[in-house]
Design a protein around this motif. Structure first.
Motif, short mmCIF file in Angstrom:
data_model
loop_
_atom_site.label_atom_id
_atom_site.label_comp_id
_atom_site.label_asym_id
_atom_site.label_seq_id
_atom_site.Cartn_x
_atom_site.Cartn_y
_atom_site.Cartn_z
N UNK A 1 20.38 23.09 3.80
CA UNK A 1 19.42 23.13 2.70
C UNK A 1 19.58 21.95 1.76
N UNK A 2 20.82 21.59 1.46
CA UNK A 2 21.08 20.47 0.56
C UNK A 2 20.64 19.15 1.17
N UNK A 3 20.98 18.93 2.43
CA UNK A 3 20.62 17.67 3.09
C UNK A 3 19.11 17.52 3.19
N UNK A 4 18.43 18.56 3.66
CA UNK A 4 16.97 18.48 3.81
C UNK A 4 16.30 18.33 2.45
N UNK A 5 16.76 19.07 1.47
CA UNK A 5 16.16 18.97 0.14
C UNK A 5 16.33 17.57 -0.44
N UNK A 6 17.53 17.00 -0.32
CA UNK A 6 17.76 15.66 -0.85
C UNK A 6 16.93 14.60 -0.13
N UNK A 7 16.74 14.77 1.18
CA UNK A 7 16.00 13.78 1.95
C UNK A 7 14.49 13.93 1.84
N UNK A 8 13.98 15.15 1.68
CA UNK A 8 12.54 15.40 1.76
C UNK A 8 11.89 15.86 0.46
N UNK A 9 12.65 15.96 -0.62
CA UNK A 9 12.08 16.55 -1.85
C UNK A 9 10.92 15.74 -2.42
N UNK A 10 10.89 14.44 -2.16
CA UNK A 10 9.80 13.61 -2.69
C UNK A 10 8.70 13.34 -1.67
N UNK A 11 8.96 13.64 -0.40
CA UNK A 11 8.01 13.30 0.67
C UNK A 11 7.04 14.42 1.01
N UNK A 12 7.55 15.65 1.07
CA UNK A 12 6.74 16.75 1.58
C UNK A 12 6.96 17.99 0.73
N UNK A 13 5.96 18.47 0.03
CA UNK A 13 6.15 19.61 -0.87
C UNK A 13 6.52 20.91 -0.14
N UNK A 14 5.98 21.12 1.06
CA UNK A 14 6.30 22.35 1.80
C UNK A 14 7.77 22.36 2.21
N UNK A 15 8.23 21.27 2.80
CA UNK A 15 9.63 21.19 3.23
C UNK A 15 10.55 21.24 2.02
N UNK A 16 10.18 20.56 0.94
CA UNK A 16 11.01 20.57 -0.27
C UNK A 16 11.15 21.99 -0.82
N UNK A 17 10.06 22.72 -0.86
CA UNK A 17 10.10 24.10 -1.38
C UNK A 17 10.95 25.00 -0.51
#
Length: 109
Positions: free
Chosen positions: A27-43
């Motif tokens: 969760x931490x890795x994906x959130x840090x990598x995708x939080x600005x790129x994709x709102x669905x994945x970030x959420x």
């Protein structure tokens, strides 16, 4: 709302399922990598991360309560809840619906 792509759904599924085996790391890795790129994945990564942090707190409390034996039951219940709720979240994300875990501390916004 826009249609969620298959790749986005797969990343969300793997993020939730990864929490079963690797705790907060997926969760931490994906959130840090995708939080600005994709709102669905970030959420969904944020949701998985918050859930795993909540479980980590529950594991620590349960470990402390082993002294009075209730901790053994609590550890089992937390472990089982982790598996069941992560699989449910993965199933909902596979459909593209998203998922919010119950009883989760929303520490990461």
């Amino acid at each position: 709302m826009n249609e969620v792509s298959a790749d986005d759904r797969n990343i969300a599924v793997l993020t939730h399922l990864g929490g079963i085996f690797f705790s907060i790391v997926p969760g931490l890795v994906v959130w840090l990598l995708k939080k600005d790129d994709n709102p669905y994945i970030a959420a969904q990564a944020r949701e998985a991360l918050n859930f795993q942090i909540t479980l980590l707190i529950a594991y620590i409390v349960s470990s402390g309560l082993i002294v009075i034996l209730i901790g053994f039951v609590m550890l089992g219940a937390v472990w089982l809840a982790n598996i069941i709720l992560c699989v449910v979240a993965a199933g909902r994300n596979r459909q593209g619906a998203g998922y919010r875990h119950p009883f989760t501390l929303r520490l990461i916004n």
